[in-house]
Scaffold this motif. Structure first.
Motif, short mmCIF file in Angstrom:
data_model
loop_
_atom_site.label_atom_id
_atom_site.label_comp_id
_atom_site.label_asym_id
_atom_site.label_seq_id
_atom_site.Cartn_x
_atom_site.Cartn_y
_atom_site.Cartn_z
N PRO A 1 3.46 11.01 0.59
CA PRO A 1 4.56 10.56 1.46
C PRO A 1 4.14 9.71 2.64
O PRO A 1 4.81 8.72 2.96
CB PRO A 1 5.21 11.88 1.90
N GLU A 2 3.02 10.05 3.31
CA GLU A 2 2.65 9.27 4.49
C GLU A 2 1.97 7.95 4.13
O GLU A 2 1.81 7.08 4.99
CB GLU A 2 1.77 10.09 5.43
N LEU A 3 1.57 7.77 2.87
CA LEU A 3 0.92 6.53 2.45
C LEU A 3 1.88 5.58 1.75
O LEU A 3 1.74 4.35 1.85
CB LEU A 3 -0.26 6.83 1.51
N ALA A 4 2.85 6.13 1.04
CA ALA A 4 3.75 5.31 0.22
C ALA A 4 4.44 4.18 0.99
O ALA A 4 4.58 3.07 0.46
CB ALA A 4 4.78 6.21 -0.46
N PRO A 5 4.88 4.39 2.26
CA PRO A 5 5.56 3.30 2.97
C PRO A 5 4.68 2.09 3.25
O PRO A 5 5.19 1.02 3.58
CB PRO A 5 6.01 3.96 4.28
N CYS A 6 3.36 2.26 3.13
CA CYS A 6 2.45 1.15 3.41
C CYS A 6 2.27 0.23 2.20
O CYS A 6 1.67 -0.84 2.33
CB CYS A 6 1.08 1.69 3.84
N ILE A 7 2.73 0.65 1.04
CA ILE A 7 2.56 -0.12 -0.18
C ILE A 7 3.94 -0.49 -0.70
O ILE A 7 4.72 0.37 -1.12
CB ILE A 7 1.75 0.66 -1.23
N ASP A 8 4.24 -1.78 -0.68
CA ASP A 8 5.59 -2.24 -1.02
C ASP A 8 5.76 -2.52 -2.51
O ASP A 8 6.88 -2.49 -3.01
CB ASP A 8 5.90 -3.52 -0.24
#
Length: 216
Positions: free
Chosen positions: A26-33
């Protein structure tokens, strides 16, 4: 007033369990579009992307045929991240690599020292992570090309993480570290901390490049 476009970060997905876990943390997913399956990689898949992460331990045999595509991506001024164990020396012109024996348990030795040193402590990356967050073990080191900046050195052996804004119009980030593999394997907590710092830094520091013709 036109809102500034947010940079689009893509990452290659080789279909492995460790990529799966990394992209879904969850904390990494927003960094990869955008996730691009490695066998679907082409110019169209990269259209609109400002940065591409060649994810840890992606099969180099599937990367070598895209050597020209990576060169065009950088020539368009974009950011390319070559992560560990992808044999980037095989598909990037400027990369010079020296493998080394891997000591998986060096910290159990008396007076243990990883040999890693911050080469550029004032670099903005280190506002996001520490040397300890980049310390587990190394598979080898690189000789940064002229004009590139080593961010983390292995004492007496070269660089394990460098940034090259000189060899191409783009930005090339090369590392021997393989944090996705260890994060996805639940092995080496430092690798998870590394990703929690590195990916937000990449997102925040990547310039928006509205140029796709060179990569098509």
């Amino acid at each position: 007033m036109t809102a500034r476009r947010i940079p689009v970060i893509a990452a290659l997905d080789a279909g492995t369990y460790y990529h799966h876990r990394t992209f879904r943390t969850p904390e990494l997913a927003p960094c990869i579009d955008r996730k691009i399956y490695i066998r679907d990689l082409d110019g169209e898949a990269l259209r609109g992307c400002d940065a591409l992460i060649v994810s840890c331990r992606s099969n180099p045999d599937l990367l070598v045929p895209h050597r020209d595509l990576f060169a065009r991506f950088l020539a368009a001024g974009k950011t390319l991240v070559a992560m560990g164990e992808t044999h980037s020396e095989r598909w990037l012109d400027s990369v010079r690599w020296t493998p080394s024996e891997v000591n998986f348990w060096w910290w159990k030795e008396p007076g243990a020292d990883s040999g890693l040193r911050l080469a550029a402590p004032a670099h903005p990356l280190f506002s996001y992570l520490t040397l300890a967050d980049a310390t587990w073990h190394q598979h080898g080191s690189f000789e940064p090309p002229p004009g590139a900046q080593s961010l983390i050195d292995k004492a007496g052996a070269g660089s394990v993480l460098y940034e090259d804004r000189h060899s191409t119009p783009g930005r090339l980030i090369v590392t021997s570290l393989d944090p996705m593999y260890h994060h996805g394997s639940h092995f080496m907590p430092a690798s998870s901390r590394f990703l929690r710092g590195f990916l937000p830094w990449l997102k925040d520091s990547t310039p928006v490049i509205d140029q796709d013709m060179a990569c098509a």
